[in-house]
Design a protein around this motif. Sequence first.
Motif, PDB file in Angstrom:
ATOM      1  N   VAL A   1       0.864  -1.195   0.000  1.00  0.00           N
ATOM      2  CA  VAL A   1       0.000   0.000   0.000  1.00  0.00           C
ATOM      3  C   VAL A   1       0.894   1.237   0.000  1.00  0.00           C
ATOM      4  O   VAL A   1       2.093   1.144   0.277  1.00  0.00           O
ATOM      5  N   ASP A   2       0.297   2.382  -0.307  1.00  0.00           N
ATOM      6  CA  ASP A   2       1.024   3.640  -0.162  1.00  0.00           C
ATOM      7  C   ASP A   2       1.474   3.783   1.296  1.00  0.00           C
ATOM      8  O   ASP A   2       0.739   3.438   2.215  1.00  0.00           O
ATOM      9  N   LEU A   3       2.669   4.309   1.485  1.00  0.00           N
ATOM     10  CA  LEU A   3       3.209   4.463   2.844  1.00  0.00           C
ATOM     11  C   LEU A   3       3.391   5.942   3.177  1.00  0.00           C
ATOM     12  O   LEU A   3       3.572   6.775   2.292  1.00  0.00           O
ATOM     13  N   HIS A   4       3.375   6.230   4.476  1.00  0.00           N
ATOM     14  CA  HIS A   4       3.603   7.580   4.975  1.00  0.00           C
ATOM     15  C   HIS A   4       5.100   7.887   4.848  1.00  0.00           C
ATOM     16  O   HIS A   4       5.937   7.121   5.315  1.00  0.00           O
TER      17      HIS A   4
ATOM     18  N   TYR B   1       1.455  11.477  -5.465  1.00  0.00           N
ATOM     19  CA  TYR B   1       0.563  12.636  -5.558  1.00  0.00           C
ATOM     20  C   TYR B   1       1.330  13.804  -6.151  1.00  0.00           C
ATOM     21  O   TYR B   1       2.253  14.335  -5.538  1.00  0.00           O
TER      22      TYR B   1
ATOM     23  N   LYS C   1       0.998  15.741  -0.289  1.00  0.00           N
ATOM     24  CA  LYS C   1       0.560  14.441   0.206  1.00  0.00           C
ATOM     25  C   LYS C   1       1.837  13.676   0.452  1.00  0.00           C
ATOM     26  O   LYS C   1       2.506  13.256  -0.487  1.00  0.00           O
ATOM     27  N   THR C   2       2.186  13.571   1.726  1.00  0.00           N
ATOM     28  CA  THR C   2       3.507  13.053   2.077  1.00  0.00           C
ATOM     29  C   THR C   2       3.478  11.533   2.063  1.00  0.00           C
ATOM     30  O   THR C   2       3.438  10.885   3.088  1.00  0.00           O
ATOM     31  N   VAL C   3       3.541  11.032   0.832  1.00  0.00           N
ATOM     32  CA  VAL C   3       3.334   9.614   0.623  1.00  0.00           C
ATOM     33  C   VAL C   3       4.548   9.010  -0.085  1.00  0.00           C
ATOM     34  O   VAL C   3       5.251   9.677  -0.844  1.00  0.00           O
TER      35      VAL C   3
ATOM     36  N   ASP D   1      -7.125  10.055  -2.810  1.00  0.00           N
ATOM     37  CA  ASP D   1      -6.806   9.314  -4.026  1.00  0.00           C
ATOM     38  C   ASP D   1      -5.637   8.362  -3.792  1.00  0.00           C
ATOM     39  O   ASP D   1      -4.806   8.652  -2.928  1.00  0.00           O
ATOM     40  N   PRO D   2      -5.510   7.234  -4.465  1.00  0.00           N
ATOM     41  CA  PRO D   2      -6.433   6.753  -5.510  1.00  0.00           C
ATOM     42  C   PRO D   2      -7.699   6.144  -4.908  1.00  0.00           C
ATOM     43  O   PRO D   2      -7.641   5.166  -4.174  1.00  0.00           O
TER      44      PRO D   2
ATOM     45  N   ASN E   1      -2.749   2.069   7.660  1.00  0.00           N
ATOM     46  CA  ASN E   1      -2.896   2.735   6.353  1.00  0.00           C
ATOM     47  C   ASN E   1      -3.181   4.231   6.452  1.00  0.00           C
ATOM     48  O   ASN E   1      -3.965   4.771   5.668  1.00  0.00           O
ATOM     49  N   ILE E   2      -2.546   4.909   7.414  1.00  0.00           N
ATOM     50  CA  ILE E   2      -2.750   6.352   7.436  1.00  0.00           C
ATOM     51  C   ILE E   2      -2.119   6.934   6.175  1.00  0.00           C
ATOM     52  O   ILE E   2      -1.143   6.393   5.652  1.00  0.00           O
ATOM     53  N   HIS E   3      -2.712   7.962   5.628  1.00  0.00           N
ATOM     54  CA  HIS E   3      -2.275   8.635   4.385  1.00  0.00           C
ATOM     55  C   HIS E   3      -2.455   7.745   3.157  1.00  0.00           C
ATOM     56  O   HIS E   3      -1.931   8.062   2.093  1.00  0.00           O
ATOM     57  N   ALA E   4      -3.145   6.641   3.287  1.00  0.00           N
ATOM     58  CA  ALA E   4      -3.274   5.673   2.188  1.00  0.00           C
ATOM     59  C   ALA E   4      -4.726   5.211   2.112  1.00  0.00           C
ATOM     60  O   ALA E   4      -5.529   5.529   2.991  1.00  0.00           O
ATOM     61  N   PRO E   5      -5.074   4.479   1.042  1.00  0.00           N
ATOM     62  CA  PRO E   5      -6.431   3.932   0.993  1.00  0.00           C
ATOM     63  C   PRO E   5      -6.690   2.960   2.153  1.00  0.00           C
ATOM     64  O   PRO E   5      -5.772   2.313   2.648  1.00  0.00           O
TER      65      PRO E   5
END
Lengths: 461, 461
Positions: A217-220, A314, A320-322, B100-101, B432-436
Motif C-alpha cells: 500500500v502507499d506508505l507515509h 501525488y 501528500k507526504t506519501v 486518491d487513488p 494505512n494512514i495517508h493511504a487507501p
Amino acid sequence: MNNIGPDYERFAAVYEKKEKDLLKDYFNFLRIPSISSEMEHRQDMIDCAEWLKDYISHTGLEVDIWETTGHPTVFAEYNLAGRGKPTVLIYNHYDVQPVDPLDLWDSPPFEPTVRDGEVYARGAVDNKGQTFYVINALQTLLELDGKLPVNVKLLIDGEEESASPGLSAILNQRKKELTADHLMIVDGGMASLTEPSVNLGARGVISMRVEVIGSKVDLHSGVHGGTAYNPNHALVEILAGLRDSSGRITVPGFYDDIVELTSREKEQLDFSDNEEAYVSMFGVKPAGGEKDYSPRESSTIRPTLEINGISGGYSGDGMKTVIPARAVANLSSRLVPDQDPRKVGKLVSEFIEASAPEGVEVKVRVSQGGGRAVRVSPKAGVIQAVVKAYEEVLQAKCGFLLMGATIPIAALLKEVSGADIVFMGLGLGLDNIHAPNEHFGLDRMKMGFITIARTIELLAD
Amino acid sequence: MNNIGPDYERFAAVYEKKEKDLLKDYFNFLRIPSISSEMEHRQDMIDCAEWLKDYISHTGLEVDIWETTGHPTVFAEYNLAGRGKPTVLIYNHYDVQPVDPLDLWDSPPFEPTVRDGEVYARGAVDNKGQTFYVINALQTLLELDGKLPVNVKLLIDGEEESASPGLSAILNQRKKELTADHLMIVDGGMASLTEPSVNLGARGVISMRVEVIGSKVDLHSGVHGGTAYNPNHALVEILAGLRDSSGRITVPGFYDDIVELTSREKEQLDFSDNEEAYVSMFGVKPAGGEKDYSPRESSTIRPTLEINGISGGYSGDGMKTVIPARAVANLSSRLVPDQDPRKVGKLVSEFIEASAPEGVEVKVRVSQGGGRAVRVSPKAGVIQAVVKAYEEVLQAKCGFLLMGATIPIAALLKEVSGADIVFMGLGLGLDNIHAPNEHFGLDRMKMGFITIARTIELLAD
C-alpha cells in the motif's frame, strides 16, 4: 517550376463550388471521437468506420470493412482503369490520439471550430483531414471524367495511433487486395508551404510500459522515509540511467544494427537546422538530441528513447507526504534502418529490469505493435509524380526530407504491396498534432484535394 | 508493571456504557471530508471546525474558533483546577489527507464502515480518532468528578496535513492562551500494543514543488524526438542526481547542521529492526535508506529527500507518443536536529534549479510550511505520566522511540508554550494512514480514552 495549368484550374474550380458541402461532411467526420487507444471508445471506432463506408460508397469506389483483432480497417477500390494501367495504394487512418489534457483546448476537441481559416479539432490534420481530401479527390475525378486513369486501392486504418496491430496481423491474408505499383502514405507534412517537400523515409517505433512496484500500500513518507525504497526514486534512477551525459542511449547493443547513410545519400537530403525558427515556434532550443549529431540528424537518422509519460504518488498542488506503492512510465523508442523493433524492445526492457534496486520490483511490458523504419529512393515514379503535383499546387520547388515520425504500418505495407512508397501530406509543424488545439487550414484542405487529383493523373502518364 | 486498579476500572465501565453513542458521534465527525490541502474542501473545513465547536461545547470546556490565514483552529480550555495546579496543553488535528487513488478503497473514505472491529475511513486514526478520544476523556472526567484535576487547553489544528501554516503564523499572538507546563501531541502511534512506547522526538519537514518547463505545447515524440529536450528526461535526470548510489543526498551542505546522538542517548532508545516483520507487513525489504545506517536509524535520526509525486505526459494504458510541455514532482525532506527547514529548502531548490539542462527551464517552489525536528528527555514529568498510563492500560512495559514522521507544529508549540512535550498515540503500522483503507480499532478507541483520562489524573499528583 511548373506553371499553373488547366488541370490545376479545373480541380480548383470544382473544389470551390463544393467547399461548403465538403466542410459539413468533414466536420461530421471530426465529431466522431475515434480514439483508438482508449477502450471506452470502442463503439466510436465502429461508428467511424461505418460512417466512412457509407461516405465512400457514394464516390463510385467499392467499399468494404475488414474486421481485425482490434479496430476495423476500411478498404475501398476501383478496378476499371483498364489493362496495363498502374495500381495506386493510398494509406490513411481514421483513428486519433487521446485528447488530454482537456483543459488546454480552447474549443472542444470533437466539436470542430473555425478560427482564422483554421479548423480546430482532434484529427483535423492527423489524419481525418488528410483522409478526407483523398476521398474527395477520387470522387471528383470519377465525377468529372466518369472513370479513374489508374486503379486505386484506398486503405483507411483504425489503429495507426496505436501502432496498427490489427491491420498488421491480416496484411499477409490480404496480399492480393493490397498488391500495387505505387504506395502513397498520406499522413505526413512539410516544413512550410513555401518550401514543399516529400519524405523519403520514416523512423520505426517500439513502445514499452515500465512499472516499479514497492510496498503493498502507499506508505507515509515520514514513518517510512529512509526505510521503504520509494518506487518514484527507483523509477527516476532507472530512467536517468538510460542516457549518458552526451544524450547517447546506454543500453548495450542499442545502436548495433544501424546502417549509416553514405555521404552521397546525405547530400540529397535537407539536414539544415534553423534554431531561431525552432525557438520561435516551440519556445525552446532544440537541445534534446545526441551531442554528436545536429538536431535534424538526431530527429531523423538517429534513434531515440523517450519518456512519453511518468506517474507516481501525488503530483497535484498541495502536499501528500506519501511513498507510493507503485510508479509507472511509458517509453517509446524511434528506430532507424535496420534496427528491429522486437530486438530493441527486448534489449531495453531487459536492461531496465536488470536495473531494479533491492526493495522494489520492476516489470517492463513491450507493446505488441511497433514497426521498422522505411527509406526510399528519390527516383521512384511515385516520388516524381508527387513532387510534380506539389510544385504545381504550391508553386515552389519541392525538396526531399526524412521524417522523424513513424507510420508503423508503412514498412509492412511496402513489403506486402510490392510498391514504391511516398510519405506525403500537408501537415505543418505548428498544427499541434497529438496535442491540445490540433488544427488544419481550410486552404490546405483545398491544396491536398488538388494534389491528390493531379498525382493520380500524373501516375497514369 | 502496574496492575489494573480502580481508576482504570471506573473509566472502562463508563466507556462501555457510552460506547454506542460515542461511535455515532465519531462517525459523524469522520463523514466530514476535511481535506486541508484541496481547495474545493474549504467549506468542509469550516463545517468540521463548527461541528467540533458544537461538540466540545457540551463537555464543559469553553470553546472558541481561531481564524487563521488558512483553515480555522479549534481551541478549548478549562481553567478551574485551582491554584498551583499544572496546565496541560493537548494538540490534535481535524484535517485529513487526500483520498486518491479512490478506486483502491474497499468502502467510501468518508462513509465509516466497521469490519472485524476496525473502523475504515479517512481520518479514522489520523487524527479524528485520536482527537475524539481526547475530547471524550476530558468530558467524562468532568462528568464523573464535577471538575478536572489540572487545567487543560485543547488545540485542534485544521492544517496539520498541510504543515500548519495558518496556526503557525498566529502562535506568538496566542502565547498567553498556549502557555502550559505539559504538552501532549496526541497524533502518534506505537510499534505494537504488546510493546507500547512513547516517542521522544519527531523529524522536521520541508516540502518543495519542482516544475520542468519545455516547449509551449506538447510535442509529437516522433517529429521532435531527438530535437526537443523532453521535460520528463530532464526531471528524472535531476531527481536521480539528488542521491548517490549509497542513498546519501548529494546536495552540498545538506547534512551540515546535524547534531549526532551520543552513544548514551542512543542506548536509551530502541533502534532494533525486524526485517522479517517489515517484509510481512509491507511486502518489501526496508532497503530505502542510507547504506551506512540501519533502517530504523535512517527513518528517525537521519534526514531524507523523498519524491512524493511525479507526473509528466501520458502515463495511462495505451500509447500517446508525446513529449510533454512540462513535468512536475513534489518532494519532501524529513529533517533531524538541528537542520533548519528554510535553509534546507533553499539548498535543495538552488541545487535543483542549477541542474537544469539546456533546452528546459526548471523552477522550484519551497512550501510556506515546514517545521524543525523536536527531541525531549525521557525524564520529563509528562513522559513519566504517559508511560504509567500506557503501562496500566496495555499491561506491558512502555519503551522509548524516536518518530520518523513530523508534527510540523510541534517544535513551534513547544517553544511558545514553554512546556515539556510528549508524542503519543495509538496508531499502528498497518493502519494505512495517508493511504487507501485507513482504519482504527474500536478497542484502541477505548484504550485511548482511558489513557488520556489516567494521564490527566497522574499529572495532577
